[in-house]
Design a protein around this motif. Structure first.
Motif, short mmCIF file in Angstrom:
data_model
loop_
_atom_site.label_atom_id
_atom_site.label_comp_id
_atom_site.label_asym_id
_atom_site.label_seq_id
_atom_site.Cartn_x
_atom_site.Cartn_y
_atom_site.Cartn_z
N GLU A 643 0.83 -1.21 0.00
CA GLU A 643 0.00 0.00 0.00
C GLU A 643 0.86 1.26 0.00
O GLU A 643 0.55 2.25 -0.68
CB GLU A 643 -0.92 -0.01 1.21
N GLN A 644 1.97 1.22 0.76
CA GLN A 644 2.86 2.38 0.79
C GLN A 644 3.54 2.58 -0.57
O GLN A 644 3.65 3.72 -1.07
CB GLN A 644 3.91 2.22 1.89
N LEU A 645 3.98 1.49 -1.19
CA LEU A 645 4.63 1.61 -2.50
C LEU A 645 3.63 2.13 -3.54
O LEU A 645 3.97 2.98 -4.38
CB LEU A 645 5.19 0.24 -2.92
N ARG A 646 2.42 1.60 -3.47
CA ARG A 646 1.41 2.02 -4.43
C ARG A 646 1.04 3.50 -4.23
O ARG A 646 0.70 4.22 -5.17
CB ARG A 646 0.17 1.15 -4.26
N VAL A 652 1.77 -2.29 -8.84
CA VAL A 652 2.00 -3.55 -8.14
C VAL A 652 1.36 -4.68 -8.95
O VAL A 652 0.19 -4.57 -9.36
CB VAL A 652 1.43 -3.52 -6.72
N ALA A 653 2.12 -5.76 -9.15
CA ALA A 653 1.63 -6.91 -9.91
C ALA A 653 1.82 -8.20 -9.12
O ALA A 653 2.79 -8.34 -8.37
CB ALA A 653 2.37 -7.01 -11.24
N ILE A 654 0.87 -9.13 -9.28
CA ILE A 654 1.04 -10.47 -8.72
C ILE A 654 1.60 -11.36 -9.82
O ILE A 654 0.99 -11.54 -10.87
CB ILE A 654 -0.30 -11.04 -8.22
N VAL A 672 -3.45 -4.39 -5.66
CA VAL A 672 -2.84 -4.95 -6.87
C VAL A 672 -3.38 -4.21 -8.10
O VAL A 672 -4.57 -3.88 -8.17
CB VAL A 672 -3.13 -6.46 -6.98
N ASP A 673 -2.48 -3.96 -9.09
CA ASP A 673 -2.88 -3.33 -10.35
C ASP A 673 -2.84 -4.30 -11.52
O ASP A 673 -3.60 -4.16 -12.48
CB ASP A 673 -1.94 -2.16 -10.66
N VAL A 674 -1.93 -5.26 -11.45
CA VAL A 674 -1.69 -6.16 -12.59
C VAL A 674 -1.70 -7.60 -12.10
O VAL A 674 -1.18 -7.90 -11.02
CB VAL A 674 -0.32 -5.84 -13.24
N GLN A 708 -5.24 -5.09 -14.80
CA GLN A 708 -4.61 -5.35 -16.08
C GLN A 708 -4.10 -6.78 -16.09
O GLN A 708 -3.61 -7.28 -15.07
CB GLN A 708 -3.45 -4.37 -16.30
N ILE A 709 -4.17 -7.45 -17.26
CA ILE A 709 -3.84 -8.87 -17.34
C ILE A 709 -2.64 -9.06 -18.25
O ILE A 709 -2.62 -8.60 -19.40
CB ILE A 709 -5.03 -9.68 -17.88
#
Length: 765
Positions: A643-646, A652-654, A672-674, A708-709
């Motif tokens: 959360e801090q990085l974002r 952020v991606a998994i 998560v974004d990706v 995003q995928i």
């Protein structure tokens, strides 16, 4: 010799001297009877009535003395003052002096008046006999001695001188030295007795103090003579040994007392031979200190010191609480508080003792590691994990009873030592049997947990056993078992040692490479599905060994994680990737993988922000990828860090989505974004309709969350066509478009994509 005055004598001693004057009333009766009879005889012989008057005087004085003797015996002497004691002395002196005066008067009268030989002889004999008794009876009073001597002698001297007989006068003068001698003898007796009385009182005081000290000692004390008989024993000793009244024990043999002599004693005729031996060694001087356990509730520590005249003094104390505390501490040091099994150091001591009993033959060690134990802690809680370890320990003890010594090393590792023995099963078969039976279901707090164990085993000759060597070999075998698959048992082989040495060298070289900044970076592009644009590149760490060449990332990254230096590699990769990204077109982003160790604390935040500030890269162009394995460890900590990085604008991606546990829940709980779908979902989508449906379901879910995928591992045109057909990807990463390339190739690939000159291809492994 100095004669002490009455004032110099202590009251209690003064009283004792005066009391001696009033003792022996029987002698008073005897003396008075002799005196009267003698004077009656003189009267009968001479016919002189003067002697009848003297007899009357005797009776009056005797009655008076008997009265005061009786009163003195009845008096309360404990409260007498010095003045009262002096009054009693004067009463006695008056009576004694009166008796002596009557005797002296009778003797002087016979010499001067009667001048009868019988009267002179009888009266002088009785008077001189009384003079002799003065020393023995009246030594306690100087005044009584002096007055009685004068009262007896002066009348006789006066009568002899008045008779004008030269020889009688000369003889009477001899009474003067006789009287002085009598006086000196009485004084000497009195002084001697005084000194002895004082000494006796001092001895009584010392004895009283000694007895008080013995009685109040916190230690037991027994003083023995050279024949092992009890001379002194204090109350504490009797209490500790349950010996009853100490007065009954004097002059009793100590061994007899402890064995048979005392009622209710807890040490009976079957006194343990060890205690008997220890006592004998203390008494004969072989040892000076010993700890003896008489019962579960009584442990005594004895110390002995020899006496110069022979014999020994035994001093002992109750050390039960101290010994119990020491044993408890020792147990805590030796045994694991959770499982109750021996810890590493004590396990090794038990092994040494067992090996010492086994002269020759082989011995075996097995280290058991609970598979996926961390997952149990994370999913069920540490309390459940602890109870599972206890259940495993109990089952191990049951299975290994009579077979092996069981210990608990650390965490989820157990160890067993198998001594060699004759029988049908060899060491390897015994180990395999326990490994097979220990696995299975465990019921913990109503939960059924299936547990498997990876095991590393080593068989050695007992004569060549080295404690540090077997542990290394067993650990190597365990590492080999875990690297193959869960639930395996592997025996140590020499080549494992070689691989271990090689791995240690690899660690040394890797540390040197990281310190020197020799970790390089390659980039795998991510294209739009139709290949019309290169939008992002994944940074891949690379290490080229000076002798072995390129080392695969899955090898050296794992080694770095073991060494704890993977975060330094991450820092170097982020820094190089951001610098390279600054040389690319602005629409291209860079994606960097974070390891499990990177996400254990907030240092990664400082690392990322400092690199962005140093390189000038916009935060939106940096993507950070986290794997599901890193999320399992500390989900709450990871969430806060992401959360801090974002919050800084970083994407952020998994990574490798779909390969871990509870994957779908992470999409909702993490910032998560990706989503990067793992290659395992793509591999068979052309042949397996179910696999394609699963992929499409994940994509639909992800798009519903506005994610995003990115699809990884696309290697063929057919896979790419299906993904485009069903709109399953926003970006494609795989060999179908490009293998990992250097930073300098990225701009050229981007230009080819923009000119639509970039074509998909089928990757052939």
């Amino acid at each position: 010799m100095k004669v002490r005055s009455r004032r110099a004598v202590p009251p209690d001693v003064y009283l004792s001297f005066v009391s001696s004057l009033f003792e022996n009333r029987n002698t008073l009766f005897t003396g008075m009877a002799v005196h009267i009879l003698t004077f009656v005889a003189i009267y009968l012989k001479s016919g002189d009535a003067f002697y009848l008057m003297l007899c009357a005087g005797f009776v009056i004085v005797f009655a008076n003395r008997i009265y005061w003797f009786t009163r003195f015996q009845q008096a309360d002497k404990s409260q007498m003052t010095r003045h009262e004691i002096r009054q009693w002395e004067r009463r006695y002196v008056l009576g004694a002096a009166s008796t002596a005066a009557i005797l002296g008067t009778g003797s002087g009268y016979a010499i001067f008046v009667l001048q009868d030989s019988f009267a002179e002889l009888a009266s002088i004999a009785v008077t001189m006999a009384s003079m002799v008794s003065v020393v023995g009876r009246n030594y306690g009073s100087r005044l009584a001695v002096d007055l009685q001597t004068l009262a007896c002698c002066l009348p006789m001297v006066a009568g002899s001188l008045l008779a004008q007989d030269f020889y009688k006068a000369l003889l009477s003068l001899m009474l003067i030295p006789f009287g002085l001698t009598t006086r000196a003898m009485a004084n000497g007796v009195r002084e001697f007795l005084y000194e002895n009385v004082i000494a006796s009182q001092e001895m009584k005081k010392i004895a009283g103090r000694f007895d008080t000290a013995l009685t109040n000692m916190t230690h037991g004390l027994v003083m023995l003579d050279p024949h092992n008989r009890i001379e002194v024993i204090n109350r504490k000793a009797c209490e500790l040994l349950h010996l009853g009244d100490r007065k009954r024990l004097t002059n009793c043999d100590l061994d007899v007392v402890l064995r048979y002599g005392v009622r209710h004693t807890f040490v009976d005729g079957s006194m343990p031979s060890l205690i008997q031996k220890q006592l004998a060694q203390l008494i004969d001087g072989s040892t000076s200190r010993a700890v003896m356990q008489f019962s579960d509730d009584l442990i005594l520590e004895f110390s002995a010191s020899r006496r110069p005249e022979g014999g020994v003094v035994l001093i002992f104390e109750d050390v039960t609480a101290r010994i119990r505390a020491d044993r408890k501490i020792l147990h805590m040091v030796r045994y694991d508080s959770l499982t109750g099994l021996p810890q590493r150091a004590y396990f090794c001591d038990l092994v040494k003792e067992k090996v010492a009993q086994q002269a020759t033959g082989q011995v075996g060690f097995m280290v058991l590691d609970v598979d996926e134990f961390k997952h149990v802690n994370d999913m069920k809680g540490h309390l459940t994990g602890d109870r599972l370890l206890v259940a495993i320990a109990n089952r191990l003890l049951e299975l290994a009873a009579g077979e092996a010594i069981t210990g608990h090393f650390v965490g989820n590792q157990f160890v067993l030592f198998f001594p060699g023995r004759e029988g049908e099963l060899g060491l390897d078969a015994r180990m395999r049997s326990i490994h097979e039976r220990i696995a299975g279901n465990y019921d913990v707090e109503g939960l059924h947990i299936a547990v498997t164990f990876s095991a590393g085993c080593v068989i050695l000759d007992s004569a060549e056993l080295r404690m540090e060597e077997w542990q290394i070999k067993a650990d190597l075998a365990l590492y080999e078992a875990k690297s193959r698959s869960r639930g395996r048992l592997v025996f140590f082989a020499e080549e494992m040692d070689a691989r271990y040495v090689e791995r240690q060298r690899l660690k040394t070289d890797l540390r040197a490479a990281v310190d020197a900044g020799d970790i390089s970076v390659a980039y795998q592009p991510m294209f739009k599905p139709d290949g019309s644009a290169l939008e992002c590149c994944e940074a891949l760490a690379r290490w080229t060994h000076p002798e072995k060449g390129a080392i695969p990332p899955n090898v050296f990254i794992q080694v770095a994680e073991e060494m704890g230096i993977v975060s330094e590699i991450t820092r170097q990769v982020i820094k190089k990737a951001c610098r390279d990204c600054m040389t690319w077109p602005e629409h291209i982003s860079i994606s960097v993988n974070l390891s499990v160790q990177d996400l254990r604390n907030e240092l990664i935040i400082d690392t990322v922000t400092s690199v962005l500030a140093e390189t000038g890269l916009a935060p939106g162009r940096l993507h950070l990828e986290v794997t599901e394995s890193s999320l399992i460890e500390e989900l709450s900590t990871v969430r806060l860090i992401l959360e801090q990085l974002r919050g800084y604008g970083i994407t952020v991606a998994i990574d490798d989505f779909g390969t871990g546990f509870s994957s779908l829940s992470y999409l909702d709980t993490l910032p998560v974004d990706v989503v990067k779908i793992d290659r395992s979902f793509v591999r068979n989508i052309c042949e397996d309709v179910r696999r394609l449906k699963l992929l499409r379901g994940i994509v639909t879910l992800s798009r519903g969350l506005n994610l995003q995928i990115v699809v990884e591992g696309v290697e063929t045109r057919e896979q790419l066509a299906l993904l485009i057909k069903y709109n399953c990807a926003d970006l494609i990463q795989g060999y179908v478009y490009s293998m990992p390339v250097s930073s300098s190739d990225i701009e050229e690939l981007s230009q080819l994509a923009e000119r639509k000159e970039f074509e998909a291809r089928t990757y052939v492994a």
